[in-house]
Motif scaffolding. Structure first.
Motif, PDB file in Angstrom:
ATOM      1  N   LEU B 242       3.809  -2.261 -13.666  1.00  0.00           N
ATOM      2  CA  LEU B 242       3.729  -2.943 -12.369  1.00  0.00           C
ATOM      3  C   LEU B 242       5.086  -2.910 -11.660  1.00  0.00           C
ATOM      4  CD1 LEU B 242       1.637  -6.173 -13.223  1.00  0.00           C
ATOM      5  CD2 LEU B 242       0.811  -3.955 -12.369  1.00  0.00           C
ATOM      6  N   ALA B 243       6.127  -3.199 -12.402  1.00  0.00           N
ATOM      7  CA  ALA B 243       7.462  -3.298 -11.794  1.00  0.00           C
ATOM      8  C   ALA B 243       7.924  -1.940 -11.250  1.00  0.00           C
ATOM      9  CB  ALA B 243       8.467  -3.840 -12.822  1.00  0.00           C
ATOM     10  N   VAL B 244       7.754  -0.889 -12.041  1.00  0.00           N
ATOM     11  CA  VAL B 244       8.181   0.438 -11.578  1.00  0.00           C
ATOM     12  C   VAL B 244       7.344   0.863 -10.375  1.00  0.00           C
ATOM     13  CG1 VAL B 244       8.379   2.877 -12.190  1.00  0.00           C
ATOM     14  CG2 VAL B 244       9.073   1.120 -13.834  1.00  0.00           C
ATOM     15  N   SER B 245       6.039   0.594 -10.429  1.00  0.00           N
ATOM     16  CA  SER B 245       5.182   0.936  -9.291  1.00  0.00           C
ATOM     17  C   SER B 245       5.648   0.225  -8.031  1.00  0.00           C
ATOM     18  CB  SER B 245       3.727   0.539  -9.576  1.00  0.00           C
ATOM     19  OG  SER B 245       3.228   1.246 -10.681  1.00  0.00           O
ATOM     20  N   GLU B 246       5.926  -1.055  -8.161  1.00  0.00           N
ATOM     21  CA  GLU B 246       6.369  -1.830  -6.998  1.00  0.00           C
ATOM     22  C   GLU B 246       7.655  -1.257  -6.399  1.00  0.00           C
ATOM     23  OE1 GLU B 246       5.353  -4.278  -5.118  1.00  0.00           O
ATOM     24  OE2 GLU B 246       3.576  -4.993  -6.169  1.00  0.00           O
ATOM     25  N   ILE B 247       8.581  -0.909  -7.254  1.00  0.00           N
ATOM     26  CA  ILE B 247       9.855  -0.374  -6.761  1.00  0.00           C
ATOM     27  C   ILE B 247       9.632   0.919  -5.975  1.00  0.00           C
ATOM     28  CG2 ILE B 247      12.002   0.753  -7.536  1.00  0.00           C
ATOM     29  CD1 ILE B 247      12.126  -1.480  -9.701  1.00  0.00           C
ATOM     30  N   LEU B 248       8.802   1.784  -6.531  1.00  0.00           N
ATOM     31  CA  LEU B 248       8.580   3.063  -5.849  1.00  0.00           C
ATOM     32  C   LEU B 248       7.775   2.870  -4.565  1.00  0.00           C
ATOM     33  CD1 LEU B 248       8.017   5.395  -8.911  1.00  0.00           C
ATOM     34  CD2 LEU B 248      10.108   4.935  -7.616  1.00  0.00           C
ATOM     35  N   ILE B 249       6.771   2.013  -4.618  1.00  0.00           N
ATOM     36  CA  ILE B 249       5.945   1.776  -3.424  1.00  0.00           C
ATOM     37  C   ILE B 249       6.787   1.176  -2.303  1.00  0.00           C
ATOM     38  CG2 ILE B 249       4.124   0.249  -2.533  1.00  0.00           C
ATOM     39  CD1 ILE B 249       2.657   0.789  -5.250  1.00  0.00           C
ATOM     40  N   GLN B 250       7.586   0.181  -2.656  1.00  0.00           N
ATOM     41  CA  GLN B 250       8.385  -0.455  -1.615  1.00  0.00           C
ATOM     42  C   GLN B 250       9.439   0.515  -1.064  1.00  0.00           C
ATOM     43  OE1 GLN B 250       9.621  -4.559  -2.323  1.00  0.00           O
ATOM     44  NE2 GLN B 250       7.847  -4.943  -3.617  1.00  0.00           N
ATOM     45  N   THR B 251       9.948   1.389  -1.922  1.00  0.00           N
ATOM     46  CA  THR B 251      10.918   2.377  -1.449  1.00  0.00           C
ATOM     47  C   THR B 251      10.247   3.372  -0.506  1.00  0.00           C
ATOM     48  OG1 THR B 251      12.184   2.171  -3.497  1.00  0.00           O
ATOM     49  CG2 THR B 251      12.583   4.137  -2.172  1.00  0.00           C
ATOM     50  N   LEU B 252       9.094   3.879  -0.897  1.00  0.00           N
ATOM     51  CA  LEU B 252       8.376   4.834  -0.040  1.00  0.00           C
ATOM     52  C   LEU B 252       7.967   4.176   1.271  1.00  0.00           C
ATOM     53  CD1 LEU B 252       6.182   6.609  -2.763  1.00  0.00           C
ATOM     54  CD2 LEU B 252       8.017   7.661  -1.423  1.00  0.00           C
ATOM     55  N   ASP B 253       7.523   2.931   1.180  1.00  0.00           N
ATOM     56  CA  ASP B 253       7.153   2.180   2.380  1.00  0.00           C
ATOM     57  C   ASP B 253       8.312   2.112   3.373  1.00  0.00           C
ATOM     58  OD1 ASP B 253       4.662   1.270   2.994  1.00  0.00           O
ATOM     59  OD2 ASP B 253       4.739  -0.466   1.645  1.00  0.00           O
ATOM     60  N   GLY B 254       9.515   1.987   2.830  1.00  0.00           N
ATOM     61  CA  GLY B 254      10.701   1.844   3.671  1.00  0.00           C
ATOM     62  C   GLY B 254      11.075   3.134   4.401  1.00  0.00           C
ATOM     63  N   LEU B 255      10.420   4.233   4.068  1.00  0.00           N
ATOM     64  CA  LEU B 255      10.796   5.516   4.690  1.00  0.00           C
ATOM     65  C   LEU B 255      10.221   5.674   6.082  1.00  0.00           C
ATOM     66  CD1 LEU B 255      10.540   8.042   1.733  1.00  0.00           C
ATOM     67  CD2 LEU B 255      12.563   6.949   2.703  1.00  0.00           C
ATOM     68  N   ASP B 256       9.291   4.777   6.427  1.00  0.00           N
ATOM     69  CA  ASP B 256       8.786   4.809   7.794  1.00  0.00           C
ATOM     70  C   ASP B 256       8.181   6.179   8.127  1.00  0.00           C
ATOM     71  OD1 ASP B 256       8.433   3.117   9.838  1.00  0.00           O
ATOM     72  OD2 ASP B 256      10.259   3.663  10.934  1.00  0.00           O
ATOM     73  N   MET B 257       7.254   6.572   7.300  1.00  0.00           N
ATOM     74  CA  MET B 257       6.672   7.909   7.452  1.00  0.00           C
ATOM     75  C   MET B 257       5.460   7.862   8.376  1.00  0.00           C
ATOM     76  SD  MET B 257       6.904   9.289   3.514  1.00  0.00           S
ATOM     77  CE  MET B 257       6.065   7.884   2.751  1.00  0.00           C
ATOM     78  N   ALA B 258       5.109   9.026   8.914  1.00  0.00           N
ATOM     79  CA  ALA B 258       3.912   9.134   9.744  1.00  0.00           C
ATOM     80  C   ALA B 258       3.332  10.529   9.576  1.00  0.00           C
ATOM     81  CB  ALA B 258       4.262   8.895  11.209  1.00  0.00           C
ATOM     82  N   TYR B 259       2.013  10.642   9.683  1.00  0.00           N
ATOM     83  CA  TYR B 259       1.407  11.970   9.638  1.00  0.00           C
ATOM     84  C   TYR B 259       1.879  12.765  10.848  1.00  0.00           C
ATOM     85  CZ  TYR B 259      -1.558  10.870   5.702  1.00  0.00           C
ATOM     86  OH  TYR B 259      -1.992  10.553   4.452  1.00  0.00           O
ATOM     87  N   PRO B 260       2.067  14.069  10.673  1.00  0.00           N
ATOM     88  CA  PRO B 260       2.498  14.870  11.823  1.00  0.00           C
ATOM     89  C   PRO B 260       1.429  14.790  12.909  1.00  0.00           C
ATOM     90  CG  PRO B 260       2.447  16.185   9.785  1.00  0.00           C
ATOM     91  CD  PRO B 260       1.813  14.876   9.484  1.00  0.00           C
ATOM     92  N   PRO B 261       1.806  14.856  14.176  1.00  0.00           N
ATOM     93  CA  PRO B 261       0.811  14.795  15.248  1.00  0.00           C
ATOM     94  C   PRO B 261      -0.120  16.000  15.157  1.00  0.00           C
ATOM     95  CG  PRO B 261       2.966  15.436  16.107  1.00  0.00           C
ATOM     96  CD  PRO B 261       3.163  15.061  14.684  1.00  0.00           C
ATOM     97  N   PRO B 262      -1.394  15.824  15.522  1.00  0.00           N
ATOM     98  CA  PRO B 262      -2.326  16.955  15.442  1.00  0.00           C
ATOM     99  C   PRO B 262      -1.947  18.030  16.458  1.00  0.00           C
ATOM    100  CG  PRO B 262      -3.336  15.105  16.589  1.00  0.00           C
ATOM    101  CD  PRO B 262      -2.034  14.616  16.058  1.00  0.00           C
ATOM    102  N   GLU B 263      -2.330  19.240  16.195  1.00  0.00           N
ATOM    103  CA  GLU B 263      -2.155  20.336  17.145  1.00  0.00           C
ATOM    104  C   GLU B 263      -2.773  19.913  18.471  1.00  0.00           C
ATOM    105  OE1 GLU B 263      -3.567  24.855  17.007  1.00  0.00           O
ATOM    106  OE2 GLU B 263      -3.283  24.003  15.008  1.00  0.00           O
ATOM    107  N   GLU B 264      -2.178  20.333  19.574  1.00  0.00           N
ATOM    108  CA  GLU B 264      -2.732  19.915  20.860  1.00  0.00           C
ATOM    109  C   GLU B 264      -4.105  20.548  21.098  1.00  0.00           C
ATOM    110  OE1 GLU B 264      -0.673  19.498  25.002  1.00  0.00           O
ATOM    111  OE2 GLU B 264       0.900  19.805  23.473  1.00  0.00           O
ATOM    112  N   GLY B 265      -4.971  19.788  21.751  1.00  0.00           N
ATOM    113  CA  GLY B 265      -6.297  20.315  22.086  1.00  0.00           C
ATOM    114  C   GLY B 265      -7.271  20.285  20.921  1.00  0.00           C
ATOM    115  N   LEU B 266      -6.860  19.591  19.841  1.00  0.00           N
ATOM    116  CA  LEU B 266      -7.705  19.585  18.640  1.00  0.00           C
ATOM    117  C   LEU B 266      -9.057  18.935  18.910  1.00  0.00           C
ATOM    118  CD1 LEU B 266      -6.726  20.768  15.968  1.00  0.00           C
ATOM    119  CD2 LEU B 266      -6.450  18.459  15.092  1.00  0.00           C
TER     120      LEU B 266
END
Lengths: 272, 272
Positions: B242-266
């Motif tokens: 649980l502890a290791v999972s939490e550390i990694l999840i919270q770290t990844l969460d902090g990266l402020d990621m987003a899916y790339p925008p879709p190709e135009e006209g999709l």
């Protein structure tokens, strides 16, 4: 020839002004004795060959030679002349061209670190990680905050290599803008040099001053006790070959190498 | 569970005393609710899976997880449980065992640097360059002057990785000497665990105190803003997961990621 390589050394902390360094100077050889100078090179090649054999046989030291210059600055020619005759088993040239997609997806030292010498090896970097603070800077491929940080990375990377047993020598071949013009023109004019001509080479030429500034910063920021830069006047190829040979020979000489002791009882062996 | 990962963070500059950290403590979970704790892990695995998919799809960040522990400290088990379900295309485990002859003929960071994550990748180091200041130190494979210099190399190496876009999380799984005894005994007693038993593991066990000292120095000298160490109480495997999972999840969460925008006209595309 009493060749004092310290003449070309960038002392750690020195601010380098390239415009103040004559690209045609030949302080350790009479410039009128060009033919004698050329005739002296084979002696140096022979010394180089012996020292490299010893390096390889002993298998204890690692030697990294970094070569940087403007286009047509003579990197290829230097490698060809200075290392003529060495044993390719222990000598490797790693050329760093435009990075691949895979290389770009990692930090800029990733591809470079893979090519550093192992025990007994001498590796020549034809271009190097310094491109990441040269072309990358002048062409604004990353922002200034990012490339400025790289001076520290590079110094610390080289410190680590040195601490762990690598001898590092960095050489900047210093040519004038006029000399570059002549050499590029020759690549256009002489059919068997055409393959070396790339229109792309004219882009950095157009930014000559910015590149000289970038080189000055590299030389000033990253010359250290453990990984010194040497600035070689390189308009005269024959002198450049002598100067680079001398630097490498004197560096290898300083390693205090010895052939490994023979297996015990070798003098009793009879081969029938 | 409001899991405060800073509880486990080694603050840069802190002197770590491992004997003062309870290997059985579970501050963010009632130790009597072990079954509920175990039942909570799949939720975390699912979050991990989504975050890693995003990391891979976005292809911008690089994530390096360093896992260190005494033998039987739970490195393999942690990897198995925490990363269950992630997409192997974007996740890689690099295990660093006894170095090969070729690896030994280079600096100790050479083999490690080759394995760092590229864009969008998450790489777990099962053991790492830290072995070169742990086992190498305790077994006196190099002299003190040499391994002491490595703390600086390592900090600067990680600084470079971080500056160039790698998020680094380092985790020390902290078990007690008694817990290690039990786990090693199980490897002897249970036929399907026999393959994990190596007589060699008893050597570091006999030098427990020296290893703990070496780990304390690692944690104290190399925890930085850009590459922090976390010390996880790891006697209770369910809590450790649980502890290791939490550390990694919270770290990844902090990266402020987003899916790339879709190709135009999709939205106009008709598939017939």
């Amino acid at each position: 020839m009493a060749f004092d390589i310290d003449e070309y050394l960038v002392k750690p902390g020195d601010k380098v002004d390239l415009s103040g360094i004559d690209t045609r100077s030949t302080p350790f050889w009479d410039p009128d004795d060009k033919e004698e100078g050329k005739a002296h090179l084979p002696d140096l090649q022979q010394r180089m060959e012996s020292l490299q054999e010893l390096l390889w046989a002993e298998g204890r030291n690692r030697v990294l030679v970094v070569l940087q210059a403007m286009d047509a600055g003579g990197k290829d020619g230097t490698i060809r002349h200075v290392f003529e005759g060495v044993n390719p088993s222990g000598v490797r040239v790693a050329a760093f061209k435009r990075p691949s997609e895979k290389e770009l997806s990692h930090d800029y030292l990733w591809r470079v670190h893979q090519e550093v010498p192992g025990d007994g090896e001498l590796v020549v970097f034809n271009r190097s990680h310094y491109e990441d603070v040269l072309v990358v800077r002048v062409e604004e491929l990353v922002d200034e905050e990012r490339w400025r940080r790289r001076f520290r990375h590079i110094v610390e990377f080289e410190r680590m290599l040195a601490d762990e047993g690598t001898t590092i020598v960095k050489i900047y071949l210093h040519i004038s803008k006029d000399e570059q013009k002549e050499r590029l023109q020759a690549r256009l004019d002489e059919p068997n040099k055409n393959w070396k001509f790339e229109t792309g080479d004219l882009v950095p030429r157009a930014k000559w001053k910015q590149y000289q500034q970038a080189f000055e910063d590299v030389l000033s920021e990253t010359s250290t006790e453990f990984a010194p830069w040497y600035v070689i006047p390189a308009d005269r190829k024959w002198y450049r070959n002598l100067a680079v040979s001398e630097i490498l020979i004197q560096t290898l000489d300083g390693l205090d190498m010895a052939y490994p002791p023979p297996e015990e009882g070798l003098d009793q062996v009879v081969i029938d």
